[in-house]
Design an enzyme around this catalytic site. Structure first.
Site, short mmCIF file in Angstrom:
data_model
loop_
_atom_site.label_atom_id
_atom_site.label_comp_id
_atom_site.label_asym_id
_atom_site.label_seq_id
_atom_site.Cartn_x
_atom_site.Cartn_y
_atom_site.Cartn_z
N GLN A 11 11.95 8.93 -10.59
CA GLN A 11 12.87 10.16 -10.24
C GLN A 11 14.09 10.17 -11.23
O GLN A 11 14.63 11.05 -11.58
CB GLN A 11 13.58 9.93 -8.80
CG GLN A 11 12.38 10.00 -7.73
CD GLN A 11 13.09 9.91 -6.43
OE1 GLN A 11 13.55 11.12 -5.47
NE2 GLN A 11 13.14 8.69 -5.84
N LEU A 12 14.73 8.84 -11.38
CA LEU A 12 15.94 8.70 -12.31
C LEU A 12 15.59 8.79 -13.77
O LEU A 12 16.18 9.55 -14.44
CB LEU A 12 16.66 7.41 -11.86
CG LEU A 12 17.59 6.99 -12.79
CD1 LEU A 12 18.75 7.93 -12.68
CD2 LEU A 12 18.28 5.65 -12.50
N ASP A 54 4.10 -1.30 -21.45
CA ASP A 54 4.14 -2.25 -20.06
C ASP A 54 5.20 -3.25 -20.44
O ASP A 54 5.08 -4.11 -21.23
CB ASP A 54 2.57 -3.13 -20.09
CG ASP A 54 2.48 -3.84 -18.88
OD1 ASP A 54 3.43 -4.21 -18.32
OD2 ASP A 54 1.46 -4.38 -18.74
N ILE A 55 6.26 -3.24 -19.57
CA ILE A 55 7.45 -3.89 -19.90
C ILE A 55 6.94 -5.57 -19.46
O ILE A 55 7.90 -6.43 -19.91
CB ILE A 55 8.66 -3.59 -18.93
CG1 ILE A 55 8.30 -3.55 -17.56
CG2 ILE A 55 8.96 -2.15 -19.64
CD1 ILE A 55 9.51 -3.40 -16.89
N THR A 80 9.83 -0.31 -6.81
CA THR A 80 10.64 -0.11 -5.75
C THR A 80 9.89 0.25 -4.52
O THR A 80 10.68 0.63 -3.50
CB THR A 80 11.27 1.32 -6.17
OG1 THR A 80 10.16 2.48 -6.61
CG2 THR A 80 11.88 1.23 -7.36
N THR A 121 20.67 -2.52 -7.68
CA THR A 121 20.47 -1.95 -6.19
C THR A 121 21.50 -2.65 -5.24
O THR A 121 21.95 -3.89 -5.44
CB THR A 121 19.13 -2.13 -5.56
OG1 THR A 121 19.08 -1.99 -4.08
CG2 THR A 121 18.37 -3.58 -5.88
N TYR A 146 12.16 -7.77 -2.79
CA TYR A 146 12.68 -6.65 -3.62
C TYR A 146 14.11 -6.95 -4.20
O TYR A 146 14.47 -6.79 -5.36
CB TYR A 146 12.39 -5.27 -3.23
CG TYR A 146 13.43 -4.11 -3.86
CD1 TYR A 146 12.75 -3.77 -5.19
CD2 TYR A 146 14.57 -3.66 -3.44
CE1 TYR A 146 13.60 -2.57 -5.89
CE2 TYR A 146 15.07 -2.58 -4.30
CZ TYR A 146 14.67 -2.13 -5.40
OH TYR A 146 15.32 -1.26 -6.13
N LYS A 150 15.31 -7.97 -8.22
CA LYS A 150 16.34 -7.07 -8.92
C LYS A 150 17.43 -7.92 -9.26
O LYS A 150 18.15 -7.87 -10.24
CB LYS A 150 16.83 -6.01 -7.86
CG LYS A 150 15.55 -4.92 -7.81
CD LYS A 150 15.41 -4.49 -9.07
CE LYS A 150 16.11 -3.46 -9.41
NZ LYS A 150 15.82 -2.67 -10.83
N TRP A 171 20.02 4.43 -1.91
CA TRP A 171 19.71 5.63 -1.17
C TRP A 171 19.24 6.77 -2.17
O TRP A 171 19.87 8.01 -2.11
CB TRP A 171 20.65 6.17 -0.20
CG TRP A 171 20.96 5.26 0.96
CD1 TRP A 171 20.62 3.70 0.75
CD2 TRP A 171 21.49 5.51 2.20
NE1 TRP A 171 20.95 3.29 2.05
CE2 TRP A 171 21.74 4.24 2.98
CE3 TRP A 171 22.15 6.55 2.69
CZ2 TRP A 171 22.16 4.37 4.15
CZ3 TRP A 171 22.33 6.57 4.03
CH2 TRP A 171 22.58 5.36 4.76
#
Length: 313
Positions: A11-12, A54-55, A80, A121, A146, A150, A171
């Site tokens: 999305q981002l 591929d990171i 995510t 996040t 998660y 992060k 969100w």
């Protein structure tokens, strides 16, 4: 300015590439996927350079980023799937992507003297209390895998680089991929009654608006930790769902009206379907943005209106 963006299939990342295209910068996208749809400038899809990467593969990351030699890397790629991250069989991959992959990118950025923006996040905090989290707060205690992965990614960036932005968001919703809004609209079509949690408090973040701010940051050297969500105050998921259905009804979708769809507030404990513990307090203090001269995001209500007009009309 040359910008490399990871996670462009998400999305981002998708909206960041759109913003780069709008500002006529040189953008290079990367993702694990072999296919890339290009960016949409509002009238047509534009092809921009894309490199599969591929990171988690350190050698590949070094080769590709060194070859591109960007002025800045905007690192959007991440695992995510919060609930799936709790599965023991997935945890090695979660940390490989969110922590080790981030470290791989940061190491190359240091070698080539590139800026880096790392998307993090609110889950790095324990989610307790009611006081908004400050961007420079160091009271970390993630409540799920998660969040821990992060946070470890943040530490990898901060320990290696001086020229970095760590941007915590919450969100998230955008046109590319699934999100809470799309889920609510889908469920609202199928059922006459929905239960939505009302004790998790935060603020939505529209990726279209966030992408603009990220490029604003990339144009500066005002490094550090930032919190970014849309303006408009704090709310619960229940409040958000009610506004989604109210605005959808105003657009002519009567199925979502109060007469046709009952939305019931429940506590997280009553809902009880998640494998991962969710933070109750996702309030993020964003005052540092204005203090450093950045333009805040529009209100979440306005963002929702623009978003629904795009996906429903």
């Amino acid at each position: 300015m040359k910008i490399l963006v990871t996670g462009v299939a998400g999305q981002l990342g998708h909206d960041v590439m759109n913003e780069i295209n709008r500002r006529k910068y040189e953008g290079i996208g990367s993702d694990l996927a072999q296919k890339y749809q290009g960016v949409d400038d509002g009238s047509a899809v534009t092809t921009m350079p894309y490199i599969p990467m591929d990171i988690t593969d350190k050698q590949t990351v070094e080769q590709i980023i060194s070859s591109v030699n960007p002025d800045i890397v905007i690192h959007c790629a991440a695992w995510t799937a919060v609930d799936l991250a709790e599965d023991v069989d997935n945890q090695k991959t979660v940390f490989a992507v969110n922590t080790r992959g981030t470290a791989n990118i940061a190491e190359v950025c240091k070698k080539i003297n590139s800026k880096m923006i790392y998307i993090s996040t609110d889950y790095v905090f324990d989610g307790q209390g009611t006081i908004p989290w400050q961007p420079d707060c160091k009271t970390f205690s993630p409540v799920n895998v998660y969040g821990k992965s992060k946070l470890d990614g943040e530490n990898e960036v901060a320990s290696r680089l001086d020229n970095y932005f760590i941007v915590r968001i919450a969100w998230v919703f955008g046109t590319s991929g699934n999100n809470f809004i799309k889920t609510m609209l889908s469920l609202g079509k199928k059922y006459d009654k929905l239960s939505v949690v009302n004790d998790q408090i935060g603020t939505p973040t529209y990726t279209y608006d966030l992408a603009r701010l990220l490029i604003d940051m990339a144009e500066t050297e005002k490094y550090g930790f930032y919190h970014v969500t849309n303006e408009g105050g704090y709310l619960s998921w229940y409040d958000f769902a009610k506004e989604i259905f109210r605005q959808a009804t105003a657009l002519g979708y009567e199925k979502y009206s109060e007469e046709n769809l009952l939305v019931v507030p429940v506590t997280t404990a009553e809902y009880g379907l998640s494998k991962a513990t969710r933070p109750l307090n996702s309030r993020l203090d964003k005052s540092k943005l204005v203090e450093n001269g950045f333009l805040p995001l529009p209100t979440w209500q306005d963002a929702l209106k623009r978003y629904l007009s795009q996906i429903l009309l």
